[in-house]
Write a protein that holds these residues in place. Structure first.
Motif, PDB file in Angstrom:
ATOM      1  N   VAL A  28      29.024  57.426  42.289  1.00  0.00           N
ATOM      2  CA  VAL A  28      28.281  58.146  41.251  1.00  0.00           C
ATOM      3  C   VAL A  28      28.218  59.634  41.587  1.00  0.00           C
ATOM      4  O   VAL A  28      28.340  60.480  40.704  1.00  0.00           O
ATOM      5  N   GLY A  29      28.068  59.966  42.865  1.00  0.00           N
ATOM      6  CA  GLY A  29      28.042  61.373  43.269  1.00  0.00           C
ATOM      7  C   GLY A  29      29.329  62.093  42.920  1.00  0.00           C
ATOM      8  O   GLY A  29      29.311  63.234  42.457  1.00  0.00           O
ATOM      9  N   ARG A  30      30.443  61.423  43.115  1.00  0.00           N
ATOM     10  CA  ARG A  30      31.734  62.023  42.759  1.00  0.00           C
ATOM     11  C   ARG A  30      31.852  62.166  41.245  1.00  0.00           C
ATOM     12  O   ARG A  30      32.354  63.168  40.744  1.00  0.00           O
ATOM     13  N   LEU A  31      31.368  61.175  40.508  1.00  0.00           N
ATOM     14  CA  LEU A  31      31.377  61.268  39.051  1.00  0.00           C
ATOM     15  C   LEU A  31      30.508  62.436  38.599  1.00  0.00           C
ATOM     16  O   LEU A  31      30.888  63.202  37.712  1.00  0.00           O
ATOM     17  N   ARG A  32      29.366  62.608  39.222  1.00  0.00           N
ATOM     18  CA  ARG A  32      28.481  63.733  38.895  1.00  0.00           C
ATOM     19  C   ARG A  32      29.229  65.057  39.116  1.00  0.00           C
ATOM     20  O   ARG A  32      29.141  65.977  38.305  1.00  0.00           O
ATOM     21  N   ALA A  33      30.002  65.139  40.199  1.00  0.00           N
ATOM     22  CA  ALA A  33      30.777  66.350  40.494  1.00  0.00           C
ATOM     23  C   ALA A  33      31.879  66.572  39.448  1.00  0.00           C
ATOM     24  O   ALA A  33      32.131  67.712  39.041  1.00  0.00           O
TER      25      ALA A  33
END
Length: 78
Positions: A28-33
């Motif tokens: 999810v953190g990578r998607l947020r980025a």
């Protein structure tokens, strides 16, 4: 990298300009980025809540191929 369906709701839908799309990310953190790379979604990426397959998710939540990720903007109460 997993390919996931990202579904946008309310203000997130307006900002994204679509109601859903396919994106690649492993967490999810990578998607947020990935979302933050788009000027229209930068602010949203900071404040949005994410659900993965209907469950509240955090930046460390892993994403698998075919997962459904809901992007929820903050909702005003009242």
């Amino acid at each position: 990298m997993a390919v996931v369906t990202v579904r946008y709701w309310a203000g997130a839908k307006r900002a994204a300009g679509v109601d859903h799309e396919m994106l690649a990310a492993d967490t999810v953190g990578r998607l947020r980025a990935v979302l933050a790379e788009r000027p229209a979604l930068l602010q949203l990426s900071v404040v949005a809540s994410f659900l993965v397959d209907g469950q509240r998710a955090h930046d460390t939540t892993a994403l698998g191929d075919g997962a459904e990720v809901d992007v929820l903007p903050p909702f005003a109460g009242g």
